[in-house]
Enzyme design. Structure first.
Site, PDB file in Angstrom:
ATOM      1  N   SER A  11      11.516  49.355  41.384  1.00  0.00           N
ATOM      2  CA  SER A  11      12.699  48.471  42.347  1.00  0.00           C
ATOM      3  C   SER A  11      11.952  48.721  43.747  1.00  0.00           C
ATOM      4  O   SER A  11      11.704  47.667  44.416  1.00  0.00           O
ATOM      5  CB  SER A  11      13.978  48.928  42.213  1.00  0.00           C
ATOM      6  OG  SER A  11      14.763  48.065  42.924  1.00  0.00           O
ATOM      7  N   PHE A  51      15.159  39.779  46.046  1.00  0.00           N
ATOM      8  CA  PHE A  51      15.956  40.879  46.258  1.00  0.00           C
ATOM      9  C   PHE A  51      16.715  41.259  44.981  1.00  0.00           C
ATOM     10  O   PHE A  51      16.620  42.478  44.255  1.00  0.00           O
ATOM     11  CB  PHE A  51      16.940  40.856  47.206  1.00  0.00           C
ATOM     12  CG  PHE A  51      17.657  42.103  47.645  1.00  0.00           C
ATOM     13  CD1 PHE A  51      17.379  42.956  48.685  1.00  0.00           C
ATOM     14  CD2 PHE A  51      18.874  42.324  46.833  1.00  0.00           C
ATOM     15  CE1 PHE A  51      18.106  44.156  49.022  1.00  0.00           C
ATOM     16  CE2 PHE A  51      19.691  43.705  47.310  1.00  0.00           C
ATOM     17  CZ  PHE A  51      19.277  44.573  48.262  1.00  0.00           C
ATOM     18  N   MET A  52      17.444  40.508  44.276  1.00  0.00           N
ATOM     19  CA  MET A  52      18.043  40.722  42.913  1.00  0.00           C
ATOM     20  C   MET A  52      17.149  40.165  42.062  1.00  0.00           C
ATOM     21  O   MET A  52      16.892  39.301  41.525  1.00  0.00           O
ATOM     22  CB  MET A  52      19.313  39.686  42.860  1.00  0.00           C
ATOM     23  CG  MET A  52      20.383  39.870  43.932  1.00  0.00           C
ATOM     24  SD  MET A  52      21.307  41.536  43.540  1.00  0.00           S
ATOM     25  CE  MET A  52      22.282  41.175  42.073  1.00  0.00           C
ATOM     26  N   THR A  61      24.756  53.873  53.624  1.00  0.00           N
ATOM     27  CA  THR A  61      23.727  54.787  54.383  1.00  0.00           C
ATOM     28  C   THR A  61      22.596  55.053  53.109  1.00  0.00           C
ATOM     29  O   THR A  61      23.016  55.072  52.030  1.00  0.00           O
ATOM     30  CB  THR A  61      24.143  55.875  54.877  1.00  0.00           C
ATOM     31  OG1 THR A  61      23.002  56.478  55.739  1.00  0.00           O
ATOM     32  CG2 THR A  61      24.810  56.930  53.887  1.00  0.00           C
ATOM     33  N   HIS A  62      21.288  55.235  53.687  1.00  0.00           N
ATOM     34  CA  HIS A  62      20.294  55.801  52.777  1.00  0.00           C
ATOM     35  C   HIS A  62      19.938  57.320  53.166  1.00  0.00           C
ATOM     36  O   HIS A  62      18.819  57.635  52.687  1.00  0.00           O
ATOM     37  CB  HIS A  62      19.136  54.731  52.959  1.00  0.00           C
ATOM     38  CG  HIS A  62      19.397  53.760  51.982  1.00  0.00           C
ATOM     39  ND1 HIS A  62      19.881  53.777  50.898  1.00  0.00           N
ATOM     40  CD2 HIS A  62      18.803  52.513  52.441  1.00  0.00           C
ATOM     41  CE1 HIS A  62      20.008  52.324  50.475  1.00  0.00           C
ATOM     42  NE2 HIS A  62      19.157  51.456  51.276  1.00  0.00           N
ATOM     43  N   ARG A  65      19.944  56.734  40.704  1.00  0.00           N
ATOM     44  CA  ARG A  65      19.340  55.926  39.640  1.00  0.00           C
ATOM     45  C   ARG A  65      18.022  56.427  38.970  1.00  0.00           C
ATOM     46  O   ARG A  65      17.500  57.073  39.880  1.00  0.00           O
ATOM     47  CB  ARG A  65      18.852  54.475  40.024  1.00  0.00           C
ATOM     48  CG  ARG A  65      18.292  53.511  39.226  1.00  0.00           C
ATOM     49  CD  ARG A  65      17.835  52.154  39.870  1.00  0.00           C
ATOM     50  NE  ARG A  65      17.811  51.064  38.846  1.00  0.00           N
ATOM     51  CZ  ARG A  65      17.198  49.782  39.168  1.00  0.00           C
ATOM     52  NH1 ARG A  65      17.020  49.504  40.546  1.00  0.00           N
ATOM     53  NH2 ARG A  65      16.971  48.958  38.211  1.00  0.00           N
ATOM     54  N   LYS A  71      17.131  51.375  46.830  1.00  0.00           N
ATOM     55  CA  LYS A  71      16.989  50.505  45.498  1.00  0.00           C
ATOM     56  C   LYS A  71      17.878  51.111  44.309  1.00  0.00           C
ATOM     57  O   LYS A  71      17.269  50.965  43.345  1.00  0.00           O
ATOM     58  CB  LYS A  71      15.493  50.317  45.291  1.00  0.00           C
ATOM     59  CG  LYS A  71      14.671  49.896  46.354  1.00  0.00           C
ATOM     60  CD  LYS A  71      15.591  48.889  47.134  1.00  0.00           C
ATOM     61  CE  LYS A  71      15.626  47.560  46.590  1.00  0.00           C
ATOM     62  NZ  LYS A  71      16.269  46.433  47.382  1.00  0.00           N
ATOM     63  N   MET A  77      25.749  37.867  41.079  1.00  0.00           N
ATOM     64  CA  MET A  77      25.332  38.287  42.453  1.00  0.00           C
ATOM     65  C   MET A  77      23.995  37.779  42.632  1.00  0.00           C
ATOM     66  O   MET A  77      23.611  37.500  43.790  1.00  0.00           O
ATOM     67  CB  MET A  77      25.292  39.961  42.500  1.00  0.00           C
ATOM     68  CG  MET A  77      26.746  40.489  42.600  1.00  0.00           C
ATOM     69  SD  MET A  77      26.709  42.249  43.032  1.00  0.00           S
ATOM     70  CE  MET A  77      25.845  42.522  44.520  1.00  0.00           C
ATOM     71  N   THR A  88      30.762  40.547  39.807  1.00  0.00           N
ATOM     72  CA  THR A  88      29.655  41.619  40.353  1.00  0.00           C
ATOM     73  C   THR A  88      28.621  41.910  39.150  1.00  0.00           C
ATOM     74  O   THR A  88      27.694  42.510  39.188  1.00  0.00           O
ATOM     75  CB  THR A  88      30.344  42.979  40.788  1.00  0.00           C
ATOM     76  OG1 THR A  88      31.077  43.617  39.700  1.00  0.00           O
ATOM     77  CG2 THR A  88      31.296  42.927  41.744  1.00  0.00           C
TER      78      THR A  88
HETATM   79  P1  A3P Z   1      15.828  45.777  40.419  1.00  0.00           P
HETATM   80  O1  A3P Z   1      14.842  45.778  41.576  1.00  0.00           O
HETATM   81  O2  A3P Z   1      15.251  46.663  39.411  1.00  0.00           O
HETATM   82  O3  A3P Z   1      16.213  44.427  39.940  1.00  0.00           O
HETATM   83  P2  A3P Z   1      19.961  48.122  46.455  1.00  0.00           P
HETATM   84  O4  A3P Z   1      21.201  47.334  46.269  1.00  0.00           O
HETATM   85  O5  A3P Z   1      20.001  49.724  46.401  1.00  0.00           O
HETATM   86  O6  A3P Z   1      18.924  47.677  47.383  1.00  0.00           O
HETATM   87  O7  A3P Z   1      19.272  48.028  44.967  1.00  0.00           O
HETATM   88  C1  A3P Z   1      18.751  46.867  44.480  1.00  0.00           C
HETATM   89  C2  A3P Z   1      18.553  46.927  42.791  1.00  0.00           C
HETATM   90  O8  A3P Z   1      19.913  47.043  42.211  1.00  0.00           O
HETATM   91  C3  A3P Z   1      17.699  45.965  42.315  1.00  0.00           C
HETATM   92  O9  A3P Z   1      16.964  46.441  41.181  1.00  0.00           O
HETATM   93  C4  A3P Z   1      18.751  44.881  41.986  1.00  0.00           C
HETATM   94  O10 A3P Z   1      18.510  43.922  40.992  1.00  0.00           O
HETATM   95  C5  A3P Z   1      20.048  45.964  41.370  1.00  0.00           C
HETATM   96  N1  A3P Z   1      21.135  45.477  41.462  1.00  0.00           N
HETATM   97  C6  A3P Z   1      21.966  44.833  42.563  1.00  0.00           C
HETATM   98  N2  A3P Z   1      23.209  44.223  42.113  1.00  0.00           N
HETATM   99  C7  A3P Z   1      23.041  44.367  40.750  1.00  0.00           C
HETATM  100  C8  A3P Z   1      24.048  44.205  39.804  1.00  0.00           C
HETATM  101  N3  A3P Z   1      25.400  43.414  39.912  1.00  0.00           N
HETATM  102  N4  A3P Z   1      23.750  44.715  38.594  1.00  0.00           N
HETATM  103  C9  A3P Z   1      22.826  45.392  38.101  1.00  0.00           C
HETATM  104  N5  A3P Z   1      21.761  45.713  39.133  1.00  0.00           N
HETATM  105  C10 A3P Z   1      22.096  45.331  40.260  1.00  0.00           C
END
Ligand code: A3P
Length: 294
Positions: free
Chosen positions: A137, A254-255, A106-107, A129, A46, A231, A226
Site C-alpha cells: 500500500s 488512494f482507496m 498522527t503517524h 496492519r 497506510k 468510502m 465505512t
Molecule cells: P490499499 O492501498 O491496500 O488499498 P491510510 O488511510 O492509512 O492511508 O491507509 C490506506 C489503506 O487503507 C489503503 O490500502 C486503503 O484502500 C485502505 N482503506 C481505507 N479505507 C478502507 C476501508 N473502508 N476498508 C478497507 N480498507 C480501507
C-alpha cells in the site's frame, strides 16, 4: 521541500526520518496543545487510518452520513504533523480552530508524540496492519503522492522500507513501540485484518472504548458507510478533493484495493520468505503477531 524538484526530502528528528516540512515545523508540532477530550488515531502510514477516522466520526455523529459528508476527511480529522503547500492549512492550524471533541491523526512513532497527549491522558486508537500489505500500500501511495520522491522499483522500495529508511522509520519499531505503550496509557490497539474480518465487532470495540453506545441500526449504518466501496466512491473520504499536484489518482487511487493478502501479487517467494525470517526475529518476543491472509 526540495526547492529544485518540489519534493519533500527526508530529515531525521531524533533519528526518525520525517518529511522535511514536518522537520522544519517540528517545534510547533512538539508543542502541540492536546485537549483532554481529544481522540488521537495513530498508525504507521497506510495501515488504514482513514477507515478508523471515518468510523469515529460516524460514531460521534450517531451514524448520520450527512453530518460526516460535509467536509473532506482530512478537514474533519486533522493530521497533526502535516504541512502541505499553501493555501492548505497545516494540521496544527486546522486542529487549533476546531471545536471539541476533536478527532486527530498522527503517524508519529510513540517516542515523538507531543507530550501534551500524555499529560492529558488522551484516548488513542492505534491501528496496525501486517507488514506485507502495508508495504504494498505504501509503495503505491508513494507513486501517487507527488510530494514524495518517486519510490523507484518495488525491489528497492521494499528493501528500504524493511530497513526503516522510509518516512516514519521502522515499521517494527512503530508497531512495537505503540504496543508497549498500551500497557500504561489508554490505547486501543486494533488490527486491520480484524477490521476486515468483522467490521461490526471492531466498530463496537471502538464505541465501547469511547464510552459510547451504538444501537444495532446505527451500527449497520456505520458498517455500510465505512465499507471500502462506499468510502472509495465518496469524495469526502477518497481524497479526490486534494489537487492532483499533491495526489495523482491517475497513477494509483488512494482507496486502492482495501484487502488482506494482496501482497501475494507483488512479493516473490524469496521476498516473502526473507521478510518472514525478519519478522520472526523482530517481533519474536514482543507478543505481537499478524495475519497476512484471512
Ligand atoms: P490499499 O492501498 O491496500 O488499498 P491510510 O488511510 O492509512 O492511508 O491507509 C490506506 C489503506 O487503507 C489503503 O490500502 C486503503 O484502500 C485502505 N482503506 C481505507 N479505507 C478502507 C476501508 N473502508 N476498508 C478497507 N480498507 C480501507
Amino acid at each position: 521541500m526540495d526547492h529544485e524538484s518540489g519534493h519533500w526530502r527526508l530529515v531525521k528528528i531524533e533519528g526518525i526520518p520525517l518529511s522535511s516540512k514536518t522537520a522544519e515545523n517540528w517545534e510547533q508540532i512538539r508543542g502541540f496543545q492536546a485537549r483532554p477530550d481529544d481522540l488521537l488515531i495513530c498508525t504507521y502510514p497506510k495501515a488504514g487510518t482513514s477507515w478508523i477516522q471515518e468510523i469515529v466520526d460516524m460514531i460521534y455523529h450517531e451514524g448520520d452520513p450527512q453530518k460526516c459528508d460535509q467536509l473532506p476527511l482530512y478537514q474533519r480529522s486533522p493530521f497533526i504533523e502535516l504541512f502541505l503547500p499553501k493555501p492548505i492549512l497545516s494540521g496544527v492550524q486546522e486542529a487549533k480552530a476546531m471545536p471539541s471533541p476533536r478527532i486527530l491523526k498522527t503517524h508519529l512513532p510513540v517516542q515523538l508524540l507531543p507530550s501534551s497527549f500524555w499529560e492529558h491522558n488522551c484516548k488513542i486508537i492505534y491501528l496496525a496492519r501486517n507488514i506485507k500489505d502495508n508495504a504494498v500500500s505504501y509503495f503505491n501511495f508513494s507513486r501517487m503522492n507527488q510530494l514524495i520522491l518517486n519510490p523507484g522499483e518495488w525491489n528497492d522500495f521494499l528493501e528500504n522500507f524493511v530497513a526503516g529508511k522510509g518516512m516514519c522509520g521502522s515499521w517494527f519499531d512503530h508497531v512495537c513501540g505503540w504496543w508497549k505503550a498500551k500497557d500504561h496509557h489508554p490505547i486501543l490497539y486494533l488490527f486491520y485484518e480484524d477490521m476486515k474480518e468483522d467490521p461490526a465487532r471492531e466498530i463496537q470495540k471502538i464505541a465501547k472504548f469511547l464510552g459510547l453506545g451504538v444501537p444495532e441500526l446505527v451500527l449497520n449504518q456505520i458498517v455500510q458507510h465505512t465499507a471500502f466501496e462506499s468510502m472509495k466512491a465518496n469524495p469526502m473520504t477518497n481524497y479526490t478533493t486534494l489537487p492532483s499536484s499533491i495526489l495523482d489518482h491517475t497513477v494509483s487511487p488512494f482507496m486502492r484495493k482495501g484487502t488482506v493478502g494482496e501482497w501475494k501479487e507483488h512479493f516473490t517467494v524469496a521476498q516473502s520468505e526473507w521478510l518472514d525470517a525478519i519478522c520472526a526475529q523482530e517481533l519474536g518476543r514482543s507478543g505481537l503477531s499478524f495475519r497476512t491472509q484471512l
